[in-house]
Design an enzyme around this catalytic site. Structure first.
Site, PDB file in Angstrom:
ATOM      1  CG  ASP A   1      11.392   8.678  11.948  1.00  0.00           C
ATOM      2  OD1 ASP A   1      10.739   9.087  10.969  1.00  0.00           O
ATOM      3  OD2 ASP A   1      10.884   8.041  12.901  1.00  0.00           O
TER       4      ASP A   1
ATOM      5  CG  HIS B   1      -0.675   6.596   8.689  1.00  0.00           C
ATOM      6  ND1 HIS B   1      -0.110   6.153   9.863  1.00  0.00           N
ATOM      7  CD2 HIS B   1       0.127   7.602   8.244  1.00  0.00           C
ATOM      8  CE1 HIS B   1       0.989   6.872  10.121  1.00  0.00           C
ATOM      9  NE2 HIS B   1       1.154   7.736   9.154  1.00  0.00           N
ATOM     10  CD  GLU B   2       0.029   8.651   4.479  1.00  0.00           C
ATOM     11  OE1 GLU B   2       0.771   7.684   4.663  1.00  0.00           O
ATOM     12  OE2 GLU B   2       0.287   9.782   4.913  1.00  0.00           O
TER      13      GLU B   2
ATOM     14  CE1 TYR C   1       6.469  13.715   9.735  1.00  0.00           C
ATOM     15  CE2 TYR C   1       4.571  13.237  11.119  1.00  0.00           C
ATOM     16  CZ  TYR C   1       5.485  12.835  10.176  1.00  0.00           C
ATOM     17  OH  TYR C   1       5.434  11.567   9.639  1.00  0.00           O
TER      18      TYR C   1
ATOM     19  CG  HIS D   1       7.567   7.330  10.815  1.00  0.00           C
ATOM     20  ND1 HIS D   1       8.199   8.426  10.274  1.00  0.00           N
ATOM     21  CD2 HIS D   1       6.345   7.283  10.238  1.00  0.00           C
ATOM     22  CE1 HIS D   1       7.411   9.009   9.398  1.00  0.00           C
ATOM     23  NE2 HIS D   1       6.275   8.342   9.364  1.00  0.00           N
TER      24      HIS D   1
ATOM     25  CG  HIS E   1      -0.359  12.414   8.762  1.00  0.00           C
ATOM     26  ND1 HIS E   1       0.238  12.566   9.997  1.00  0.00           N
ATOM     27  CD2 HIS E   1       0.253  11.352   8.182  1.00  0.00           C
ATOM     28  CE1 HIS E   1       1.186  11.641  10.153  1.00  0.00           C
ATOM     29  NE2 HIS E   1       1.217  10.895   9.062  1.00  0.00           N
TER      30      HIS E   1
ATOM     31  CD  GLU F   1       3.775   9.030  11.455  1.00  0.00           C
ATOM     32  OE1 GLU F   1       3.372   9.847  10.600  1.00  0.00           O
ATOM     33  OE2 GLU F   1       3.591   7.813  11.336  1.00  0.00           O
TER      34      GLU F   1
HETATM   35  C1  LIG Z   1       5.405   4.686   4.334  1.00  0.00           C
HETATM   36  C2  LIG Z   1       5.673   6.057   4.881  1.00  0.00           C
HETATM   37  C3  LIG Z   1       6.935   6.651   4.766  1.00  0.00           C
HETATM   38  C4  LIG Z   1       7.140   7.920   5.296  1.00  0.00           C
HETATM   39  C5  LIG Z   1       6.118   8.615   5.957  1.00  0.00           C
HETATM   40  C6  LIG Z   1       4.873   8.033   6.089  1.00  0.00           C
HETATM   41  C7  LIG Z   1       3.778   8.727   6.848  1.00  0.00           C
HETATM   42  O1  LIG Z   1       2.654   8.888   6.300  1.00  0.00           O
HETATM   43  O2  LIG Z   1       4.038   9.101   8.006  1.00  0.00           O
HETATM   44  C8  LIG Z   1       4.643   6.758   5.518  1.00  0.00           C
HETATM   45  O3  LIG Z   1       3.374   6.215   5.554  1.00  0.00           O
HETATM   46  C9  LIG Z   1       3.025   5.463   6.660  1.00  0.00           C
HETATM   47  O4  LIG Z   1       3.679   5.361   7.647  1.00  0.00           O
HETATM   48  C10 LIG Z   1       1.709   4.745   6.435  1.00  0.00           C
HETATM   49  C11 LIG Z   1       1.153   3.890   7.476  1.00  0.00           C
HETATM   50  C12 LIG Z   1       1.807   3.284   6.235  1.00  0.00           C
HETATM   51 ZN   LIG Z   2       2.406   9.278   9.068  1.00  0.00          ZN
END
Ligand SMILES: Cc1cccc(C(=O)O)c1OC(=O)C1CC1
Ligand SMILES: [Zn+2]
Length: 313
Positions: A223, A136-137, A151, A228, A140, A160
């Site tokens: 958010d 996921h990261e 974003y 998200h 990005h 996302e």
């Molecule tokens: C845990 C978390 C908090 C805030 C932003 C993100 C982000 O990277 O958008 C995040 O990571 C995720 O969503 C990954 C998939 C678990």
């Molecule tokens: Zn993310």
């Protein structure tokens, strides 16, 4: 003295045994892979929030072993599936920091590197423990070097969703859950569900659950405008394109993950732009499927039906 590549072994957070390339530099073994792109390096932030550059012997550090090997696995996925050489297609050096901050319930991509918190140990385990989190990261980064979706609000929700979609293409599970390995306790068994978004409790929304239809989208400022939250609407569409199903009375015949990943990658890298919204996502996916499989293909039909099923026209 010369640095040389060694094959190392280590255990992840859940004692998952990993084997990986490591480097012996100046008398210290480190998580430094020089065989992929311009390199893959993992550092220990020692619970500071600054990104230290020290490479220390971290084979016994489960978070470091996971972050490093998951970055390698995700690098390999993009090279093998799309012939993409790292996030920028120019071998961008993949740097990860683990043990960032204190009990941090987060993971992030800051444009230069990935960072993982240890989790609070009550609700969450270490955020480096899931391959889907790393994918996921890293995605990005891919998005930033392609459509570069802004974003916030709908473009941010698509940003996302791209990360969730490719997270599940790298780390496949039948229910398309995001971050299921991170959950230690709490109402939800994952951060998000792509197969059934509405199973996830989310007190920020009107219904109290993640949205699975555009009519249920979150309209507010939390958010970053629901990046998200509303990502679940596009996530559901991607799930339907791949695995099929009937949603709000609309039936989609799935075309499988392999076609789905090709459609979204082409949409992300050729058609989406930084201000694309959900309706433009529908058009981009239809165009990508048309390019790849033909205007009257079952893939184009699946895309049309899936976006209709989630209320995006
Ligand atoms: C845990 C978390 C908090 C805030 C932003 C993100 C982000 O990277 O958008 C995040 O990571 C995720 O969503 C990954 C998939 C678990
Ligand atoms: Zn993310």
């Amino acid at each position: 003295n010369a640095s040389d590549e060694v094959i190392a072994f280590g255990n992840g957070v859940f004692n998952d045994k990993q084997m990986f390339e490591a480097q012996f530099i100046d008398g210290v073994y480190g998580l430094n892979d020089t065989t992929r792109g311009k390199g893959i390096v993992t550092n220990d932030a020692k619970n500071a929030n600054k990104m230290v550059t020290s490479i220390s012997k971290m084979f016994t550090d489960g978070a470091a072993v996971n972050a490093h090997t998951f970055a390698q696995k995700t690098y390999d996925y993009y090279l093998k599936t799309f012939d993409r050489n790292s996030v920028d297609d120019k071998g961008f050096k993949l740097v990860s920091a683990v043990h960032v901050n204190n009990n941090w319930n987060n993971a992030s991509w800051n444009g230069r590197q990935m960072s993982y918190g240890d989790g609070d140990g009550v609700n969450y385990y270490n955020f480096a423990s899931g391959l889907d989190v790393a994918a996921h990261e890293l995605t990005h980064g891919v998005t930033e070097h392609s459509a570069n979706l802004i974003y916030s609000y709908e473009s941010g929700a698509l940003n996302e969703s791209m990360s969730d979609i490719f997270a599940k293409m790298v780390d496949r599970d039948p229910e398309w859950l995001i971050g299921e390995k991170l959950i230690k306790s709490g109402p939800n068994r994952a951060l998000r569900s792509m197969s059934n978004p509405a199973e996830i409790i989310d007190t920020r929304t009107e219904s109290g659950y993640s949205p699975d239809h555009w009519s249920k989208r979150y309209i507010g400022t939390l958010d970053s405008g629901g990046v998200h939250i509303n990502s679940s609407i596009n996530n559901k569409a991607a799930y339907l394109i791949s695995d099929g199903g009937t949603h709000y009375g609309v039936t989609v015949t799935g075309v499988g993950r392999d076609a789905t990943e090709q459609i979204y990658y082409r949409a992300l890298t050729k058609y989406l732009t930084k201000s694309s919204n959900f309706s433009m996502m529908r058009s981009a996916a239809i165009q990508a499927a048309t390019d790849l499989y033909g205007a009257s293909s079952k893939e184009v039909k699946a895309v049309q039906q899936a976006y209709t099923a989630v209320g995006v026209l």
